[in-house]
Design an enzyme around this catalytic site. Structure first.
Site, PDB file in Angstrom:
ATOM      1  N   ASP A 100      -7.031  -6.469  -5.372  1.00 44.03           N
ATOM      2  CA  ASP A 100      -6.636  -7.177  -4.145  1.00 44.03           C
ATOM      3  C   ASP A 100      -7.801  -8.067  -3.695  1.00 44.03           C
ATOM      4  O   ASP A 100      -8.435  -7.810  -2.665  1.00 44.03           O
ATOM      5  CB  ASP A 100      -6.259  -6.176  -3.053  1.00 44.03           C
TER       6      ASP A 100
ATOM      7  N   ASN B 267     -20.579  -5.774  -7.072  1.00 42.54           N
ATOM      8  CA  ASN B 267     -19.755  -6.935  -7.356  1.00 42.54           C
ATOM      9  C   ASN B 267     -18.647  -6.487  -8.305  1.00 42.54           C
ATOM     10  O   ASN B 267     -18.914  -5.884  -9.348  1.00 42.54           O
ATOM     11  CB  ASN B 267     -20.616  -8.019  -8.008  1.00 42.54           C
TER      12      ASN B 267
ATOM     13  N   CYS C 202      -3.635 -13.775  -2.714  1.00 45.40           N
ATOM     14  CA  CYS C 202      -3.284 -14.223  -1.373  1.00 45.40           C
ATOM     15  C   CYS C 202      -3.562 -15.716  -1.203  1.00 45.40           C
ATOM     16  O   CYS C 202      -3.620 -16.225  -0.088  1.00 45.40           O
ATOM     17  CB  CYS C 202      -4.020 -13.420  -0.310  1.00 45.40           C
TER      18      CYS C 202
ATOM     19  N   ARG D 134       0.835  -1.212   0.000  1.00 44.59           N
ATOM     20  CA  ARG D 134       0.000   0.000   0.000  1.00 44.59           C
ATOM     21  C   ARG D 134       0.865   1.256   0.000  1.00 44.59           C
ATOM     22  O   ARG D 134       0.588   2.217  -0.721  1.00 44.59           O
ATOM     23  CB  ARG D 134      -0.934  -0.005   1.220  1.00 44.59           C
TER      24      ARG D 134
ATOM     25  N   ASP E 236     -16.455  -2.433  -3.557  1.00 39.13           N
ATOM     26  CA  ASP E 236     -16.513  -3.626  -2.714  1.00 39.13           C
ATOM     27  C   ASP E 236     -17.980  -4.038  -2.578  1.00 39.13           C
ATOM     28  O   ASP E 236     -18.876  -3.206  -2.702  1.00 39.13           O
ATOM     29  CB  ASP E 236     -15.902  -3.357  -1.336  1.00 39.13           C
ATOM     30  N   SER E 237     -18.196  -5.316  -2.300  1.00 38.99           N
ATOM     31  CA  SER E 237     -19.570  -5.811  -2.172  1.00 38.99           C
ATOM     32  C   SER E 237     -20.110  -5.697  -0.751  1.00 38.99           C
ATOM     33  O   SER E 237     -21.299  -5.922  -0.521  1.00 38.99           O
ATOM     34  CB  SER E 237     -19.638  -7.277  -2.620  1.00 38.99           C
TER      35      SER E 237
END
Length: 390
Positions: A292, A271, A332, A208, A244-245
């Site tokens: 991410d 979504n 990740c 970040r 973001d959801s």
């Protein structure tokens, strides 16, 4: 003390430096109580190591030490102090007051996670042995840091593999509804009781801060969660859109923007796959895009589906990225190896007619150290890619 006798195959594995011994690699188990420390020996009775024993998991032995030294409260306190000094010496404490203090096997304390947020500590114990030592770990944290609170976040489904219950409770002190921490020059609110993981995604901190130095113009932060990437890059950007959801995560992202006086971040509940698709239809373009996503491959069985997911979002992102723009893309998923992730990114570049230059190849932050002989300690892949035209 219980005794485990390792097979020749298991001994070869142990000598490679891996800290786990699987049940199939044991020839004999004598007087070993689940959740206790046991001795590991070869077939001739020679001492090899000490570690945690589990009767439920496929991982029967987790290495603590190759020494025959006494393992007591002072031993564990010393290991915690060494982990703290490791992070201090690598400048982690200058970047933030929120970091992973103990990263399990990588810090010599198997199956224990300790994250620190200012002076509030969050613990996760991933084995019965770590559960049994909880009182000792708490006392060591008291002696070393005088914490304001200690919270147990054992709400991970991985505990079921050890036959352990899921639970969540405050073990010590008063845990506020939110804790304020800093990362670089920004402050963030964190919910340690309800938030993802132990409250925040600490492993991306260095990425970040690097993104904040590199990204400019109009930026898209996909899977933005509580806005940490978005807010870090906002200072040098004209506008940032975070998608973001989770409405709850976006609400905290708004509060974090207000906390830092940042007004050029637009937060969108959607979504991400759908958002990227619509953005292409509307011919939107960005000078920087951050991907991410959560782990798409939580097991090897998920790899085929995960690869499709990673390819789709990266292809869609490349269609939206301006020439000269930077894509920050992460995985990740431990089960998706770096080589495979790179293959997917090459396929994305080919399918979009794009040339990509690797600016940086990064991983998890220094407070998530990697053991060379323990690949399970390395999971985060993060590439900074520039879209170029020759």
């Amino acid at each position: 003390m219980g005794r485990l006798v390792i097979s020749a195959k298991g001994l070869a594995w142990l000598r490679r430096g891996h800290p786990w011994v699987y049940r199939d690699d044991l020839e004999k188990i004598e007087d070993a109580s689940p959740g206790n420390i046991v001795i590991l020996e070869d077939k001739k009775g020679r001492f090899l190591a000490q570690g945690f024993y589990s009767s439920q998991s496929k991982i029967a032995f987790r290495l603590i030490t190759y020494s025959a030294e006494q393992i007591n409260a002072q031993f564990w306190k010393r290991r915690i102090q060494e982990a703290y000094l490791f992070r201090k010496e690598r400048g982690v404490l200058k970047q933030t007051n929120a970091y992973r203090l103990i990263y399990g096997e990588a810090d010599g304390i198997p199956s224990l996670i300790v994250d620190r947020y200012d002076n509030h500590f969050v613990l996760q114990t991933l084995s019965l042995a770590a559960d049994n030592l909880l009182t000792i770990f708490i006392q060591a944290l008291h002696d070393l840091f005088s914490p304001a609170s200690i919270t147990l976040r054992n709400d991970l489904h991985v505990r079921a593999l050890e036959g352990l219950p899921l639970e969540k409770r405050v073990l010590w002190g008063n845990l506020p509804a939110r804790v304020k921490i800093f990362e670089g020059k920004l402050a963030f609110w964190v919910d340690l009781y309800q938030g993802q993981k132990t409250g925040a995604f600490l492993d991306q901190r260095e990425n970040r801060l690097l993104a904040a130095q590199l990204l400019q113009g109009n930026i898209l932060d996909a899977f933005c969660y509580q806005g940490w990437f978005a807010l870090q890059v906002a200072k040098n950007s004209a506008q940032v859109i975070g998608v973001d959801s989770s409405a709850e995560a976006l609400e905290l992202a708004k509060e974090n923007a207000l906390l830092n006086g940042i007004s050029n971040v637009e937060l969108v509940k959607d979504n991400v796959f759908d958002f990227l698709k619509e953005a292409k239809k509307k011919e939107k373009n960005f000078q920087g895009i951050i991907l991410d996503p959560p782990a798409f491959a939580k097991s090897k069985e998920d790899l085929v589906t995960a690869a499709r997911g990673y390819k789709e979002i990266n292809v869609r992102a490349l269609h939206l990225l301006c020439p000269g723009g930077i894509l920050v893309t992460s995985s990740c998923s431990y089960n998706l190896l770096e080589t495979r992730f790179l293959e997917i990114l090459r396929e994305c570049a080919r399918d979009t007619g794009t040339t990509l230059k690797i600016l940086y190849k990064k991983g998890q932050s220094a407070d998530h150290p990697v053991l060379l002989n323990f690949p399970e300690s390395s999971y985060l892949k993060c590439f900074f890619l520039e879209k170029i035209n020759f």
